[in-house]
Design a protein around this motif. Sequence first.
Motif, PDB file in Angstrom:
ATOM      1  N   CYS A 183      -6.318   6.265  -4.397  1.00  0.00           N
ATOM      2  CA  CYS A 183      -6.331   7.623  -4.836  1.00  0.00           C
ATOM      3  C   CYS A 183      -5.648   8.195  -5.287  1.00  0.00           C
ATOM      4  CB  CYS A 183      -7.282   8.261  -2.954  1.00  0.00           C
ATOM      5  SG  CYS A 183      -5.120   7.814  -2.218  1.00  0.00           S
ATOM      6  N   PHE A 184      -4.739   7.650  -5.966  1.00  0.00           N
ATOM      7  CA  PHE A 184      -3.218   9.089  -6.441  1.00  0.00           C
ATOM      8  C   PHE A 184      -3.507   8.055  -6.956  1.00  0.00           C
ATOM      9  CE2 PHE A 184      -1.811   8.632  -1.686  1.00  0.00           C
ATOM     10  CZ  PHE A 184      -1.950  10.762  -1.392  1.00  0.00           C
ATOM     11  N   GLU A 185      -3.740   7.459  -7.838  1.00  0.00           N
ATOM     12  CA  GLU A 185      -3.738   6.365  -9.399  1.00  0.00           C
ATOM     13  C   GLU A 185      -4.637   6.917 -10.247  1.00  0.00           C
ATOM     14  OE1 GLU A 185      -2.493   2.367  -8.664  1.00  0.00           O
ATOM     15  OE2 GLU A 185      -1.087   3.136  -7.719  1.00  0.00           O
ATOM     16  N   ILE A 228       6.390   4.035 -16.981  1.00  0.00           N
ATOM     17  CA  ILE A 228       6.097   4.147 -15.715  1.00  0.00           C
ATOM     18  C   ILE A 228       6.941   4.369 -14.743  1.00  0.00           C
ATOM     19  CG2 ILE A 228       6.746   1.510 -16.604  1.00  0.00           C
ATOM     20  CD1 ILE A 228       4.071   2.390 -13.737  1.00  0.00           C
ATOM     21  N   GLY A 229       6.772   4.942 -13.164  1.00  0.00           N
ATOM     22  CA  GLY A 229       7.848   5.115 -12.037  1.00  0.00           C
ATOM     23  C   GLY A 229       6.928   4.839 -10.822  1.00  0.00           C
ATOM     24  N   ILE A 230       7.647   5.389 -10.007  1.00  0.00           N
ATOM     25  CA  ILE A 230       7.049   4.604  -8.793  1.00  0.00           C
ATOM     26  C   ILE A 230       7.194   5.630  -7.637  1.00  0.00           C
ATOM     27  CG2 ILE A 230       7.512   2.737  -6.892  1.00  0.00           C
ATOM     28  CD1 ILE A 230       6.525   1.134  -9.540  1.00  0.00           C
ATOM     29  N   VAL A 231       6.354   6.312  -7.069  1.00  0.00           N
ATOM     30  CA  VAL A 231       6.496   6.704  -5.729  1.00  0.00           C
ATOM     31  C   VAL A 231       6.223   5.591  -4.475  1.00  0.00           C
ATOM     32  CG1 VAL A 231       5.348   8.614  -4.603  1.00  0.00           C
ATOM     33  CG2 VAL A 231       5.205   8.639  -6.689  1.00  0.00           C
ATOM     34  N   TYR A 232       7.819   6.023  -4.104  1.00  0.00           N
ATOM     35  CA  TYR A 232       7.433   4.994  -1.989  1.00  0.00           C
ATOM     36  C   TYR A 232       7.111   6.188  -2.004  1.00  0.00           C
ATOM     37  CZ  TYR A 232       8.271   3.947   2.322  1.00  0.00           C
ATOM     38  OH  TYR A 232       8.859   3.826   3.639  1.00  0.00           O
ATOM     39  N   GLU A 238       0.995  -1.277   0.047  1.00  0.00           N
ATOM     40  CA  GLU A 238       0.126   0.044  -0.143  1.00  0.00           C
ATOM     41  C   GLU A 238       1.039   1.201   0.030  1.00  0.00           C
ATOM     42  OE1 GLU A 238       0.116  -2.353   2.009  1.00  0.00           O
ATOM     43  OE2 GLU A 238      -0.704  -1.845   4.510  1.00  0.00           O
ATOM     44  N   GLU A 239       1.893   0.791  -0.069  1.00  0.00           N
ATOM     45  CA  GLU A 239       3.010   2.607   0.248  1.00  0.00           C
ATOM     46  C   GLU A 239       3.492   2.346  -1.888  1.00  0.00           C
ATOM     47  OE1 GLU A 239       4.793   2.249   4.672  1.00  0.00           O
ATOM     48  OE2 GLU A 239       5.607   0.911   3.307  1.00  0.00           O
ATOM     49  N   ILE A 240       3.451   1.636  -2.178  1.00  0.00           N
ATOM     50  CA  ILE A 240       3.289   1.560  -3.927  1.00  0.00           C
ATOM     51  C   ILE A 240       2.432   2.687  -4.539  1.00  0.00           C
ATOM     52  CG2 ILE A 240       4.618   0.625  -5.717  1.00  0.00           C
ATOM     53  CD1 ILE A 240       5.803   0.534  -3.600  1.00  0.00           C
ATOM     54  N   ILE A 241       2.833   3.538  -5.207  1.00  0.00           N
ATOM     55  CA  ILE A 241       2.085   4.293  -5.994  1.00  0.00           C
ATOM     56  C   ILE A 241       2.239   4.600  -7.527  1.00  0.00           C
ATOM     57  CG2 ILE A 241       0.737   6.410  -6.337  1.00  0.00           C
ATOM     58  CD1 ILE A 241       1.886   7.516  -3.751  1.00  0.00           C
ATOM     59  N   PHE A 242       1.558   3.340  -8.392  1.00  0.00           N
ATOM     60  CA  PHE A 242       2.045   3.778  -9.574  1.00  0.00           C
ATOM     61  C   PHE A 242       2.029   5.202 -10.273  1.00  0.00           C
ATOM     62  CE2 PHE A 242       1.417  -1.331  -9.868  1.00  0.00           C
ATOM     63  CZ  PHE A 242       2.460  -1.102  -9.362  1.00  0.00           C
ATOM     64  N   THR A 243       3.082   5.886 -11.271  1.00  0.00           N
ATOM     65  CA  THR A 243       2.990   7.223 -11.761  1.00  0.00           C
ATOM     66  C   THR A 243       3.523   6.899 -13.529  1.00  0.00           C
ATOM     67  OG1 THR A 243       5.035   7.815 -10.686  1.00  0.00           O
ATOM     68  CG2 THR A 243       2.997   8.283 -10.158  1.00  0.00           C
ATOM     69  N   SER A 244       3.274   7.850 -13.342  1.00  0.00           N
ATOM     70  CA  SER A 244       4.231   7.613 -15.246  1.00  0.00           C
ATOM     71  C   SER A 244       6.075   7.846 -15.167  1.00  0.00           C
ATOM     72  CB  SER A 244       3.969   8.525 -16.482  1.00  0.00           C
ATOM     73  OG  SER A 244       3.953   9.829 -15.471  1.00  0.00           O
ATOM     74  N   GLY A 245       6.737   7.590 -14.028  1.00  0.00           N
ATOM     75  CA  GLY A 245       8.016   8.326 -13.737  1.00  0.00           C
ATOM     76  C   GLY A 245       9.011   9.502 -12.469  1.00  0.00           C
ATOM     77  N   THR A 246      10.276   9.677 -12.350  1.00  0.00           N
ATOM     78  CA  THR A 246      10.439   9.934 -11.834  1.00  0.00           C
ATOM     79  C   THR A 246      10.299  11.735 -11.470  1.00  0.00           C
ATOM     80  OG1 THR A 246      12.525   9.297 -11.418  1.00  0.00           O
ATOM     81  CG2 THR A 246      11.703  11.145 -10.393  1.00  0.00           C
ATOM     82  N   THR A 247       9.399  11.848 -12.821  1.00  0.00           N
ATOM     83  CA  THR A 247       9.255  13.597 -12.802  1.00  0.00           C
ATOM     84  C   THR A 247       7.539  13.443 -11.966  1.00  0.00           C
ATOM     85  OG1 THR A 247      10.460  13.938 -14.751  1.00  0.00           O
ATOM     86  CG2 THR A 247       8.667  15.533 -14.403  1.00  0.00           C
ATOM     87  N   ALA A 248       6.684  12.802 -13.098  1.00  0.00           N
ATOM     88  CA  ALA A 248       5.353  12.871 -12.437  1.00  0.00           C
ATOM     89  C   ALA A 248       5.302  12.657 -10.729  1.00  0.00           C
ATOM     90  CB  ALA A 248       4.809  11.536 -12.582  1.00  0.00           C
ATOM     91  N   GLY A 249       6.049  11.607 -10.336  1.00  0.00           N
ATOM     92  CA  GLY A 249       5.844  10.758  -8.800  1.00  0.00           C
ATOM     93  C   GLY A 249       6.190  12.345  -8.277  1.00  0.00           C
ATOM     94  N   LEU A 250       7.604  12.869  -8.150  1.00  0.00           N
ATOM     95  CA  LEU A 250       7.739  14.562  -7.440  1.00  0.00           C
ATOM     96  C   LEU A 250       6.561  15.510  -7.571  1.00  0.00           C
ATOM     97  CD1 LEU A 250      11.926  14.658  -8.422  1.00  0.00           C
ATOM     98  CD2 LEU A 250      10.727  13.743  -6.383  1.00  0.00           C
ATOM     99  N   ASN A 251       6.098  15.839  -8.654  1.00  0.00           N
ATOM    100  CA  ASN A 251       5.424  16.627  -9.095  1.00  0.00           C
ATOM    101  C   ASN A 251       3.888  16.386  -7.998  1.00  0.00           C
ATOM    102  OD1 ASN A 251       5.234  18.492 -10.669  1.00  0.00           O
ATOM    103  ND2 ASN A 251       6.916  17.036 -11.864  1.00  0.00           N
ATOM    104  N   LEU A 252       3.439  14.707  -8.102  1.00  0.00           N
ATOM    105  CA  LEU A 252       2.529  14.402  -7.160  1.00  0.00           C
ATOM    106  C   LEU A 252       3.143  14.872  -5.879  1.00  0.00           C
ATOM    107  CD1 LEU A 252       0.838  10.796  -7.686  1.00  0.00           C
ATOM    108  CD2 LEU A 252       1.753  10.870  -5.668  1.00  0.00           C
ATOM    109  N   ILE A 253       3.759  14.447  -5.617  1.00  0.00           N
ATOM    110  CA  ILE A 253       4.297  14.513  -3.929  1.00  0.00           C
ATOM    111  C   ILE A 253       3.738  16.132  -3.988  1.00  0.00           C
ATOM    112  CG2 ILE A 253       5.744  14.166  -1.647  1.00  0.00           C
ATOM    113  CD1 ILE A 253       6.933  12.333  -3.508  1.00  0.00           C
ATOM    114  N   ALA A 254       4.634  17.122  -4.464  1.00  0.00           N
ATOM    115  CA  ALA A 254       4.720  18.810  -4.616  1.00  0.00           C
ATOM    116  C   ALA A 254       3.382  19.739  -5.005  1.00  0.00           C
ATOM    117  CB  ALA A 254       5.796  19.359  -5.075  1.00  0.00           C
TER     118      ALA A 254
END
Length: 427
Positions: free
Chosen positions: A281-283, A242-246, A93-109
């Motif tokens: 909720c993040f996907e 494909i990228g990951i936000v842990y 449940e700590e793994i979010i699929f995104t499109s890459g590092t850039t998208a992941g960092l934007n998701l957090i910010a």
Amino acid sequence: MKQLSNQELIKYFKKIRKDFPILKQKVHGKKLVYVDNGATAQKPQVMIDSISDYYSKYNSNVHRGLHTLSEKATSEYEKVRTKTANFINAKEEEIIFTSGTTAGLNLIANGLLDKIKKDDEIIISEMEHHANLVTWQQLALKTGAKLKYVKVLQNGELDFKQAESLLNKKTKILAITHISNVLGTINPIKKIIEIVKRKTNHKCLTIIDGAQSIGHMPIDVKKLDCDFFVFSAHKMCGPTGIGIVYGKYSALEKITPSIYGGDMILEVEFEKSSFNKIPFCFEAGTPNIADTIAFGTVIDYLSNIGMKNIEHYDKILTKYFLDEIKDLEKNYGFHFYGPKAISKKSAVFSFTIDGVHSHDISTILDKFGIAVRGGHHCAMPLTNSVMKVVASSRISFYFYNTISEIDYIINCLKKVKSEFDKGEFLF
Ligand code: PLP
């Protein structure tokens, strides 16, 4: 696979090239020497087959249909969440699929937009990729928070003394790269995270840009104790897109979903909606199913080799190259940037040559079949203000590169310089 000795590793990785169909080709009549791995890594046949398998056998949307194809797609897709979690020692449940590092960092910010307030402080470093710089710059601009930079010393390492002086109770975010994509510096992130947590009374979120480290060494997010660790599959032999936000579960609870639509909701009414549980909720929307599943085959592929073996072989190549470049620096007008100590350096080498533009270097090396990168490497402030150059060339290795390729590269680099000095261009 068991851990191999140096000689065994050199033999083993020489043979592994057969797994990568792209490496068999010639470029300008020369054997391809691909050393642009910092930009993206090459793909093994198993991963390519997996994409074709999905589209030809069970292409279907996930989490929705109750038919056989959809169930198979959902099960294969969700298996990758488990594999990813195991790969970095996290929970599913700590793994979010995104499109890459850039998208992941934007998701957090973007998810922190309503949490960060005027006068809060965000710390990043001068060696960040634009993905981990512009994102926080924008968050600071939108919220009125203050953005502070950890300085990079002339030897390519972070200035620890100065970094500690930046930390205080107002520090809410520290976002830092694990490995610099330009200098090859391996930052001691475990130590950095410890200091940050202690000095901020555990109030600061620690966000690690793992784009350049994930494919090169074992990563254990529990041991690191970071709040977020973000990476892209394509830098570790996986597909693009494909990228990951842990995110540590308690940290994920602090960010608000910022992309809305299907799959991320629980109940929708005309006036209001409730959101699905973490991580769904993040996907929002149809995900990148084929590439996620293919990423799963790459996790198996790398795990089978063993990340320790990959890390160890990286060091063999790095040490060999570090020894070879001494002559280039002493006698040929080359300048290599970043640490020279093997423990602090990954297999990423940026350099300039007196009197030769980096774009010319790339073009000429391409004629030798060597693929390198030239430019600012998406790190303009680092390139311009710290390295004080307009651009540099970058050679970055991965486990399918060999010692004999390094010998060939060194020879070609010498030729580039001597031909330029004579005013005779090679082609
Ligand atoms: N961070 C670092 C250190 C990188 O090297 C890169 C890509 O080169 C990124 C972030 C961005 O990754 P992506 O383009 O896959 O989103």
